[in-house]
Design a protein around this motif. Structure first.
Motif, PDB file in Angstrom:
ATOM      1  N   SER A   2      -7.786   5.427 -15.826  1.00 47.31           N
ATOM      2  CA  SER A   2      -7.040   4.749 -16.872  1.00 47.31           C
ATOM      3  C   SER A   2      -6.542   3.386 -16.398  1.00 47.31           C
ATOM      4  CB  SER A   2      -5.866   5.611 -17.320  1.00 47.31           C
ATOM      5  OG  SER A   2      -4.893   5.663 -16.290  1.00 47.31           O
ATOM      6  N   ILE A   3      -6.258   2.550 -17.353  1.00 45.51           N
ATOM      7  CA  ILE A   3      -5.775   1.197 -17.063  1.00 45.51           C
ATOM      8  C   ILE A   3      -4.434   1.246 -16.331  1.00 45.51           C
ATOM      9  CG2 ILE A   3      -5.006  -0.968 -18.129  1.00 45.51           C
ATOM     10  CD1 ILE A   3      -7.996  -0.562 -18.289  1.00 45.51           C
ATOM     11  N   LEU A   4      -3.566   2.180 -16.730  1.00 42.76           N
ATOM     12  CA  LEU A   4      -2.253   2.297 -16.092  1.00 42.76           C
ATOM     13  C   LEU A   4      -2.384   2.657 -14.620  1.00 42.76           C
ATOM     14  CD1 LEU A   4       0.805   2.255 -16.388  1.00 42.76           C
ATOM     15  CD2 LEU A   4       0.707   4.642 -17.064  1.00 42.76           C
ATOM     16  N   LYS A   5      -3.309   3.559 -14.298  1.00 41.95           N
ATOM     17  CA  LYS A   5      -3.505   3.937 -12.895  1.00 41.95           C
ATOM     18  C   LYS A   5      -4.042   2.756 -12.087  1.00 41.95           C
ATOM     19  CE  LYS A   5      -5.346   7.341  -9.773  1.00 41.95           C
ATOM     20  NZ  LYS A   5      -6.053   8.591  -9.615  1.00 41.95           N
ATOM     21  N   ILE A   6      -4.926   1.967 -12.668  1.00 46.19           N
ATOM     22  CA  ILE A   6      -5.450   0.785 -11.977  1.00 46.19           C
ATOM     23  C   ILE A   6      -4.337  -0.204 -11.694  1.00 46.19           C
ATOM     24  CG2 ILE A   6      -6.978  -1.217 -12.218  1.00 46.19           C
ATOM     25  CD1 ILE A   6      -8.858   0.618 -13.824  1.00 46.19           C
ATOM     26  N   ILE A   7      -3.494  -0.451 -12.683  1.00 46.04           N
ATOM     27  CA  ILE A   7      -2.378  -1.399 -12.514  1.00 46.04           C
ATOM     28  C   ILE A   7      -1.407  -0.895 -11.452  1.00 46.04           C
ATOM     29  CG2 ILE A   7      -0.362  -2.407 -13.669  1.00 46.04           C
ATOM     30  CD1 ILE A   7      -2.086  -2.477 -16.232  1.00 46.04           C
ATOM     31  N   ILE A  11      -0.417  -2.619  -7.798  1.00 48.01           N
ATOM     32  CA  ILE A  11       0.972  -2.867  -7.394  1.00 48.01           C
ATOM     33  C   ILE A  11       1.266  -2.144  -6.083  1.00 48.01           C
ATOM     34  CG2 ILE A  11       3.395  -2.471  -8.018  1.00 48.01           C
ATOM     35  CD1 ILE A  11       2.537  -2.817 -10.954  1.00 48.01           C
ATOM     36  N   PHE A  12       0.729  -0.940  -5.921  1.00 53.79           N
ATOM     37  CA  PHE A  12       0.929  -0.155  -4.702  1.00 53.79           C
ATOM     38  C   PHE A  12       0.325  -0.870  -3.486  1.00 53.79           C
ATOM     39  CE2 PHE A  12      -0.330   3.442  -1.888  1.00 53.79           C
ATOM     40  CZ  PHE A  12       0.947   3.920  -1.623  1.00 53.79           C
ATOM     41  N   THR A  60      13.196  -4.762   2.643  1.00 55.08           N
ATOM     42  CA  THR A  60      12.518  -3.594   3.201  1.00 55.08           C
ATOM     43  C   THR A  60      12.939  -2.329   2.479  1.00 55.08           C
ATOM     44  OG1 THR A  60      12.413  -4.664   5.367  1.00 55.08           O
ATOM     45  CG2 THR A  60      12.101  -2.287   5.315  1.00 55.08           C
ATOM     46  N   LYS A  61      14.231  -2.163   2.256  1.00 46.88           N
ATOM     47  CA  LYS A  61      14.721  -0.967   1.566  1.00 46.88           C
ATOM     48  C   LYS A  61      14.164  -0.884   0.150  1.00 46.88           C
ATOM     49  CE  LYS A  61      19.006  -0.693   4.196  1.00 46.88           C
ATOM     50  NZ  LYS A  61      20.464  -0.841   4.161  1.00 46.88           N
ATOM     51  N   LEU A  62      14.145  -1.994  -0.558  1.00 49.58           N
ATOM     52  CA  LEU A  62      13.631  -2.019  -1.920  1.00 49.58           C
ATOM     53  C   LEU A  62      12.136  -1.686  -1.949  1.00 49.58           C
ATOM     54  CD1 LEU A  62      14.122  -2.737  -4.930  1.00 49.58           C
ATOM     55  CD2 LEU A  62      13.402  -5.045  -4.344  1.00 49.58           C
ATOM     56  N   MET A  63      11.393  -2.268  -1.022  1.00 46.73           N
ATOM     57  CA  MET A  63       9.953  -2.044  -0.997  1.00 46.73           C
ATOM     58  C   MET A  63       9.598  -0.622  -0.561  1.00 46.73           C
ATOM     59  SD  MET A  63       8.702  -5.729   0.414  1.00 46.73           S
ATOM     60  CE  MET A  63       7.017  -5.714  -0.133  1.00 46.73           C
ATOM     61  N   VAL A  64      10.416  -0.010   0.298  1.00 45.83           N
ATOM     62  CA  VAL A  64      10.176   1.380   0.700  1.00 45.83           C
ATOM     63  C   VAL A  64      10.400   2.317  -0.484  1.00 45.83           C
ATOM     64  CG1 VAL A  64      11.104   3.257   2.110  1.00 45.83           C
ATOM     65  CG2 VAL A  64      10.586   1.067   3.153  1.00 45.83           C
ATOM     66  N   VAL A  65      11.446   2.077  -1.247  1.00 43.75           N
ATOM     67  CA  VAL A  65      11.703   2.905  -2.435  1.00 43.75           C
ATOM     68  C   VAL A  65      10.542   2.765  -3.422  1.00 43.75           C
ATOM     69  CG1 VAL A  65      13.204   3.162  -4.446  1.00 43.75           C
ATOM     70  CG2 VAL A  65      14.207   2.881  -2.182  1.00 43.75           C
ATOM     71  N   LEU A  66      10.082   1.528  -3.653  1.00 45.61           N
ATOM     72  CA  LEU A  66       8.952   1.305  -4.550  1.00 45.61           C
ATOM     73  C   LEU A  66       7.694   1.987  -4.018  1.00 45.61           C
ATOM     74  CD1 LEU A  66       7.875  -0.174  -7.071  1.00 45.61           C
ATOM     75  CD2 LEU A  66       7.347  -2.110  -5.574  1.00 45.61           C
ATOM     76  N   ALA A  71       3.790   6.124  -4.789  1.00 45.16           N
ATOM     77  CA  ALA A  71       2.959   7.145  -4.148  1.00 45.16           C
ATOM     78  C   ALA A  71       3.077   8.471  -4.887  1.00 45.16           C
ATOM     79  CB  ALA A  71       3.357   7.306  -2.686  1.00 45.16           C
ATOM     80  N   ILE A  72       4.279   8.820  -5.295  1.00 45.17           N
ATOM     81  CA  ILE A  72       4.481  10.082  -6.021  1.00 45.17           C
ATOM     82  C   ILE A  72       3.873   9.999  -7.422  1.00 45.17           C
ATOM     83  CG2 ILE A  72       6.248  11.565  -7.056  1.00 45.17           C
ATOM     84  CD1 ILE A  72       7.985  10.894  -4.555  1.00 45.17           C
ATOM     85  N   VAL A  73       4.092   8.897  -8.112  1.00 43.45           N
ATOM     86  CA  VAL A  73       3.582   8.747  -9.476  1.00 43.45           C
ATOM     87  C   VAL A  73       2.054   8.756  -9.485  1.00 43.45           C
ATOM     88  CG1 VAL A  73       3.403   7.125 -11.416  1.00 43.45           C
ATOM     89  CG2 VAL A  73       5.621   7.600 -10.381  1.00 43.45           C
ATOM     90  N   LEU A  74       1.444   8.093  -8.513  1.00 42.68           N
ATOM     91  CA  LEU A  74      -0.018   8.042  -8.475  1.00 42.68           C
ATOM     92  C   LEU A  74      -0.650   9.399  -8.155  1.00 42.68           C
ATOM     93  CD1 LEU A  74      -0.579   4.592  -6.756  1.00 42.68           C
ATOM     94  CD2 LEU A  74      -1.219   5.235  -9.091  1.00 42.68           C
ATOM     95  N   GLN A  75       0.107  10.329  -7.589  1.00 45.04           N
ATOM     96  CA  GLN A  75      -0.423  11.645  -7.259  1.00 45.04           C
ATOM     97  C   GLN A  75      -0.197  12.671  -8.368  1.00 45.04           C
ATOM     98  OE1 GLN A  75      -2.405  12.506  -4.753  1.00 45.04           O
ATOM     99  NE2 GLN A  75      -2.418  10.323  -4.361  1.00 45.04           N
ATOM    100  N   LEU A  76       0.459  12.276  -9.441  1.00 42.25           N
ATOM    101  CA  LEU A  76       0.681  13.201 -10.546  1.00 42.25           C
ATOM    102  C   LEU A  76      -0.652  13.538 -11.227  1.00 42.25           C
ATOM    103  CD1 LEU A  76       3.870  11.677 -12.172  1.00 42.25           C
ATOM    104  CD2 LEU A  76       3.735  13.689 -10.722  1.00 42.25           C
TER     105      LEU A  76
END
Length: 80
Positions: A2-7, A11-12, A60-66, A71-76
């Protein structure tokens, strides 16, 4: 795919590259001989949050949270 997964994957990857660069730009945490002489109580020691090093730590903290959220969302199973 899907387009959302590609986007989200793009970003990841950008986040991974950016996180690597930000971590490599940071200085080490060892204070060296300056801590013995009390140099940590200087202007830069007290205002570290406003300095470049403080900004890198916040980024660094912001980018680690992202990183973990993506990573979790892409594995759903929603994207399969």
């Amino acid at each position: 795919m899907s387009i959302l997964k590609i986007i989200l994957t793009i970003i990841f990857v950008i986040d991974c590259i950016g996180l690597t660069a930000v971590v490599l730009m940071q200085e080490g945490k060892s204070a060296g001989l300056g801590a013995i002489a009390g140099a940590s109580e200087s202007y830069w020691g007290k205002n570290k949050g406003r300095s470049m090093e403080g900004t890198l730590v916040k980024m660094t903290k912001l980018m680690v949270v992202l990183f973990f959220v993506l990573a979790i969302v892409l594995q759903l199973k929603v994207f399969h």
